[in-house]
Scaffold this active site. Structure first.
Site, mmCIF file in Angstrom:
data_model
loop_
_atom_site.group_PDB
_atom_site.id
_atom_site.type_symbol
_atom_site.label_atom_id
_atom_site.label_comp_id
_atom_site.label_asym_id
_atom_site.label_seq_id
_atom_site.Cartn_x
_atom_site.Cartn_y
_atom_site.Cartn_z
ATOM 1 N N CYS A 22 8.026 84.104 20.123
ATOM 2 C CA CYS A 22 7.865 84.230 18.461
ATOM 3 C C CYS A 22 9.155 84.472 17.983
ATOM 4 O O CYS A 22 10.184 84.723 18.589
ATOM 5 C CB CYS A 22 6.569 85.391 18.362
ATOM 6 S SG CYS A 22 7.354 87.094 18.519
ATOM 7 N N CYS A 25 11.033 87.660 19.135
ATOM 8 C CA CYS A 25 11.876 87.712 20.309
ATOM 9 C C CYS A 25 13.214 87.098 19.922
ATOM 10 O O CYS A 25 14.312 87.793 20.642
ATOM 11 C CB CYS A 25 11.276 86.436 21.293
ATOM 12 S SG CYS A 25 9.564 86.691 21.791
ATOM 13 N N ASP A 428 38.179 64.050 -6.068
ATOM 14 C CA ASP A 428 39.460 63.489 -5.993
ATOM 15 C C ASP A 428 39.624 61.991 -6.480
ATOM 16 O O ASP A 428 38.563 61.268 -6.244
ATOM 17 C CB ASP A 428 40.086 63.795 -4.609
ATOM 18 C CG ASP A 428 41.674 63.506 -4.537
ATOM 19 O OD1 ASP A 428 42.308 63.669 -5.385
ATOM 20 O OD2 ASP A 428 41.683 62.516 -3.264
ATOM 21 N N ASP A 621 39.624 64.752 0.374
ATOM 22 C CA ASP A 621 39.971 64.146 1.743
ATOM 23 C C ASP A 621 40.129 65.215 2.749
ATOM 24 O O ASP A 621 40.000 65.037 3.884
ATOM 25 C CB ASP A 621 41.318 63.219 1.775
ATOM 26 C CG ASP A 621 42.446 64.137 1.454
ATOM 27 O OD1 ASP A 621 42.382 65.367 1.418
ATOM 28 O OD2 ASP A 621 43.667 63.501 1.152
ATOM 29 N N ASP A 625 43.416 68.338 -0.224
ATOM 30 C CA ASP A 625 42.664 69.097 -1.447
ATOM 31 C C ASP A 625 42.138 70.264 -0.564
ATOM 32 O O ASP A 625 41.046 70.929 -1.139
ATOM 33 C CB ASP A 625 41.559 68.158 -1.890
ATOM 34 C CG ASP A 625 41.993 67.280 -2.775
ATOM 35 O OD1 ASP A 625 42.857 67.056 -3.719
ATOM 36 O OD2 ASP A 625 41.662 65.897 -2.217
#
Length: 732
Positions: A22, A25, A428, A621, A625
Site C-alpha cells: 500500500c 509501504c 522563439d 531550442d 534559449d
C-alpha cells in the site's frame, strides 16, 4: 539502472521494489532511504513499484541502500540483468492461484455461516476450511505485518492481519468456550466466514489491481520492445548475427527491409525510408541516405542500409528516452506530497479509530462487545489506503507514457501540474515557428579579397548556430583556413583572427558594439522575403552582407491558432531584425513580438510577465534559449534526433512540431483532471466508508456493515482508481 547525473558527485538509480502492499509501504521505504547518509533524494512510486534515488557514490553504495530497505521488511533489485517483467508475471500467477483457491474454500464457509449455522459440526467445518485461507493463502499479510511491527511501523497488511486475525481467534475462542458468553447472557458469534472472505476479496482485489497496473506501464514496454535481440554485423565483407549487447562503436551493421535499427549510427551505404514514429509520433517515414543519422528502435521500411554504430547501450537516444520516461513516471506531483503525509499517518489513525469503535460499542451497545468487535473488524478492512496511494502515480504513469508514445517527453510530474495553468506562451522564431534550416539566398561583397570567402566559412563552420550552419553549408566544398582566437557570442555572432587581423560575423548589433559602422542600407527586395541579415567585417571594414531566409513550418499557423483559441497569449521573441520578425509574425498571426533580443533580454521579458501574475511557458531550442527556458514556469524544448535537449527543458517535443505543444497542454489537463477524480473518489470512499463501518447508521436504521462487504468495497476502490487512470489511454 544507475546513471550518472550532470553533477559528477551524484548518481541516480531506478530500482524495482518488492514487498509493498500500500501507499504506507512506499512512504516507509522513502523515509528510510532519505534518512541514509549520502542520499540526496528518494522517491518511491507505489504504482510501478520502483525506487528513484539520487545519491553520492562516495558516501553510499546501492548495496547499503538494499540492506537498509531489507531491514524494514522490503527489498530492491540491484541487478539490471534481472528480468523484472518475469518476476511480475510470477507474482500474477501466484496471486491468481491464491485467489481462485481461497474463493473455492471460502464459498462453503459463507453458505454455512449465513444459511446452515445449525447443521451438525458447522463451526468445525468452517474452522477447517477457513484456516488454510487465512494462514496459508493469506500468510503474506501476517508475515509483512510482523515485519512492520518489528520496526514500529504499520501498513495495509497490518490492518488485514489485525482484522482477520482477531476475527479468527475470537471465533475459535467462542467455538471452544461457548459457556463464557452464555453465562453473561450473550450469544457466542463466530466470524470464520468474514475472515475467510475478507482474505479472498483482498487477494482478488490485488490480482485485479496488478493486472490493471500492468497496463499503466505499457509505454515503457513498447519502448523496450523496439530493441531487437540480434543484429547483423558486417566484418571483412561477411555478414553474421550477433547479440545486441555485443555491438561496439564503429561496428558496421546491416539492416534489411522490415528490421529495426539496433543502435544510433550514421548511414555509410544504401538508401531507404525509416519509420521514426517511435521518436516523433509522426506516421510519415523519413528518407535516409549516406551520411544521414539513424536511431535505435526505428524501423527500416524498404531498402537495405549499412550504418556505422555511433552510440550503443545506454547512450542511444531510445535508451535515454526510456530512462527519461521511467524517471518521470517515478517522480511525484506537488499534490502527492499532501497525499503522502495523509498516508503516512493513515494506518495508525485507523487502528486507533477501530479501538475507539470497539470501546464505544462495548459501553453503549446491547450486545456491545460482540457487535463492537464486528464493527472494529469492518473499520480495519474498509479503511485501506491503497486507493489513496494509487490515485496520483497511476494517472501520471499513463499520462507520461501516452506523451512518450506521441513524441512528447515529460521530464517530471511537476511539469504536468504546471502545464495546465499556463496562460502565456513565448515562442522563439528560428527552429520553433520556422523550419530552423535557413538557406543563404544572397551574398553581397564589398572590397572582396582572395581569401575572404574562406575566412567567412572558417568563422561560421566553428559555430553550431543554425544561421552559421546555413553559411557553412553554402560553402561546403571549400577548405577552411586556420583562424585563431575563435570566440562565440550567443545570439550575436562570432569573432576570430587571421594573419594579424580581426574578423567578425554576426548581426548589426554585434558589429556596432565592436566599433564597426554599418553605412549600408538593406534592399527592400531582400526584406520582402523575410531574410536574416548577417554582416562580415575585417577589423573596422565591412566586407559582406549575407541574406538568409527561413520558412514557416507546416502546421505552425494552425498550432498558434489553436493555442490562441484556448485563451493563450502568444509572444514571439527573436534575436532577428525587426523587419524579419514582423513578416514572420504576420504570417502566423502573432500580434505580440519582439525583435533584436539577446538571450538575457528574453529571460527579463518573461520575468516581467511573471510579475504581472502570468504563468509563462517558454518554447525554444534548448540551447540559445537556455536562460529564458530556466526563467519560465514551464520550459519546452523543440528538438529532433541527436539535437534533443533533454537536460535543458521540463518537456521536449522530439519532432519540433508546434501542434505537439497543444497536445502536451491538453494531456496535462486530462492527467490533472484524472488525478483529481481519483483523489476525490479515494477521500470520499474513506470519509463515507469508515463512519458507516463503525456503525454510525445503526441507531437510525439498524444497519451494520458486513465485514465481507467492506472487503469487497476496499478491493473495488483500488481497482476503480486504476481503471479510471487507464481511461487516459483512449482520450484524444
Amino acid at each position: 539502472m544507475a546513471k550518472s547525473t550532470n553533477n559528477t558527485s551524484t548518481a541516480k538509480g531506478i530500482y524495482p521494489v518488492t514487498g509493498m502492499s500500500c501507499a504506507s509501504c512506499a512512504n516507509n521505504i522513502e523515509s528510510a532511504t532519505q534518512a541514509l547518509t549520502g542520499v540526496v533524494n528518494a522517491s518511491v512510486n507505489f504504482a510501478n513499484e520502483k525506487l528513484l534515488v539520487e545519491y553520492n557514490p562516495q558516501l553510499i553504495q546501492p548495496g547499503a541502500l538494499k540492506e537498509a530497505i531489507r531491514q524494514i521488511g522490503y527489498d530492491i533489485e540491484l541487478d539490471e540483468s534481472v528480468d523484472t517483467s518475469q518476476a511480475h508475471q510470477q507474482k500474477l500467477s501466484s496471486l491468481r492461484f491464491k485467489t481462485i483457491l481461497s474463493i473455492i474454500l471460502s464459498a462453503p464457509v459463507v453458505f454455512i455461516g449465513m444459511f446452515w449455522m445449525n447443521m451438525p459440526y458447522a463451526n468445525e467445518i468452517m474452522l477447517i476450511l477457513s484456516t488454510p485461507v487465512i494462514f496459508w493463502l493469506g500468510k503474506d499479510f501476517f508475515v509483512n505485518a510482523w515485519k512492520q511491527a518489528r520496526h514500529r511501523k504499520a501498513n495495509m497488511d497490518t490492518l488485514v492481519a489485525l482484522s482477520t486475525g482477531i476475527a479468527y481467534i475470537f471465533s475459535v475462542f467462542n467455538m471452544i468456550f461457548p459457556q463464557v458468553w452464555h453465562e453473561i447472557g450473550l450469544h457466542n458469534h463466530v466470524y470464520f466466514e468474514s475472515a475467510a472472505v475478507i482474505i479472498s476479496f483482498i487477494l482478488l482485489g490485488r490480482y485485479l489491481e496488478e493486472k490493471a497496473k500492468e497496463s499503466t506501464s505499457g509505454a515503457i514496454k513498447k519502448l523496450i520492445g523496439l530493441q531487437p535481440d540480434e543484429v547483423t554485423i558486417l566484418y571483412e565483407g561477411k555478414a553474421s548475427a550477433i547479440l545486441l549487447s555485443a555491438v561496439k562503436i564503429d561496428d558496421i551493421l546491416l539492416v534489411k527491409p522490415g528490421e529495426k535499427i539496433a543502435v544510433d549510427g550514421v548511414v555509410v551505404d544504401g538508401s531507404s525510408y525509416i519509420d521514426e514514429s517511435m521518436l516523433n509520433g509522426e506516421p510519415m517515414p523519413v528518407q535516409k541516405k549516406q551520411a544521414d543519422k539513424v536511431f535505435a528502435g526505428t524501423i527500416n521500411q524498404n531498402g537495405s542500409l549499412q550504418y556505422k554504430a555511433q552510440k550503443v547501450g545506454k547512450d542511444t537516444l531510445l535508451a535515454q528516452i526510456i530512462q527519461l520516461v521511467e524517471s518521470a513516471q517515478g517522480s511525484k506531483a506537488p499534490v502527492q506530497k499532501l497525499v503522502d503525509k495523509i498516508a503516512g499517518i493513515f494506518v495508525p489513525v485507523i487502528i486507533l479509530l477501530s479501538i475507539v469503535t470497539l470501546i464505544t460499542w462495548s459501553v453503549l451497545g446491547e450486545n456491545g462487545f460482540s457487535q463492537g468487535l464486528y464493527a472494529m473488524i469492518t473499520v480495519l478492512i474498509i479503511a485501506c489506503p491503497c486507493a489513496l496511494g494509487l490515485a496520483t502515480p497511476t494517472a501520471l504513469m499513463v499520462g507520461i507514457g501516452k506523451g512518450a508514445e506521441k513524441g512528447i517527453l515529460i521530464k517530471d510530474a511537476e511539469s504536468l501540474e504546471v502545464a495546465k495553468s499556463i496562460d502565456t506562451i513565448i515562442l522563439d522564431k528560428t527552429g520553433t515557428i520556422t523550419e530552423g534550416k535557413p538557406l543563404v539566398t544572397h551574398i553581397e561583397w564589398f572590397n572582396k579579397k582572395e581569401k575572404d570567402e574562406q575566412i567567412l566559412y572558417s568563422l561560421e563552420h566553428l559555430s553550431d548556430h543554425p544561421i552559421a550552419k546555413a553559411i557553412s553549408n553554402h560553402y561546403s566544398d571549400m577548405l577552411p583556413v586556420a583562424v585563431q582566437n575563435f570566440e562565440n557570442y550567443t545570439g550575436r555572432g562570432v569573432k576570430a583572427s587571421f594573419e594579424g587581423k580581426n574578423y567578425f560575423a554576426g548581426n548589426r548589433f554585434f558589429l556596432e558594439e565592436n566599433g564597426i559602422q554599418l553605412n549600408y542600407s538593406i534592399p527592400a527586395e531582400l526584406l520582402k522575403h523575410a531574410p536574416t541579415i548577417i554582416w562580415m567585417a575585417e577589423d573596422t571594414t565591412v566586407k559582406a552582407m549575407i541574406s538568409i531566409a527561413d520558412t514557416v513550418k507546416t502546421g505552425s499557423v494552425e498550432a498558434i491558432r489553436q493555442l490562441q483559441a484556448k485563451g493563450m497569449e502568444i509572444h514571439m521573441l527573436t534575436g532577428d531584425n525587426a523587419d524579419t520578425a514582423k513578416l514572420i509574425a504576420e504570417q502566423v498571426n502573432i500580434s505580440h513580438y519582439q525583435a533584436d533580443m539577446l538571450p538575457q533580454q528574453k529571460a527579463a521579458f518573461i520575468e516581467v510577465l511573471q510579475k504581472e501574475g502570468r504563468k509563462v511557458a517558454m518554447v525554444g531550442d534548448g540551447i540559445n534559449d537556455s536562460t529564458a527556458l530556466a526563467q519560465a514556469d514551464l520550459s519546452i524544448a523543440m528538438g529532433s534526433g541527436s539535437d534533443i535537449a533533454m537536460d535543458v527543458a521540463q518537456m521536449t517535443i522530439i519532432s519540433s512540431d508546434l501542434n505537439k505543444i497543444v497536445a502536451a497542454i491538453e494531456l496535462s489537463k486530462q492527467t490533472s483532471n484524472t488525478i483529481r477524480q481519483n483523489l476525490a473518489w479515494a477521500f470520499i470512499y474513506n470519509l463515507i466508508g469508515i463512519p458507516v463501518a463503525a456503525g454510525v447508521l445503526y441507531p437510525f436504521n439498524g444497519f451494520l456493515l458486513n465485514p465481507m462487504l467492506a472487503g469487497a468495497a476496499m478491493a473495488l476502490s483500488s481497482v476503480s482508481v486504476v481503471v479510471n487512470s487507464l481511461r487516459l489511454k483512449w482520450k484524444q
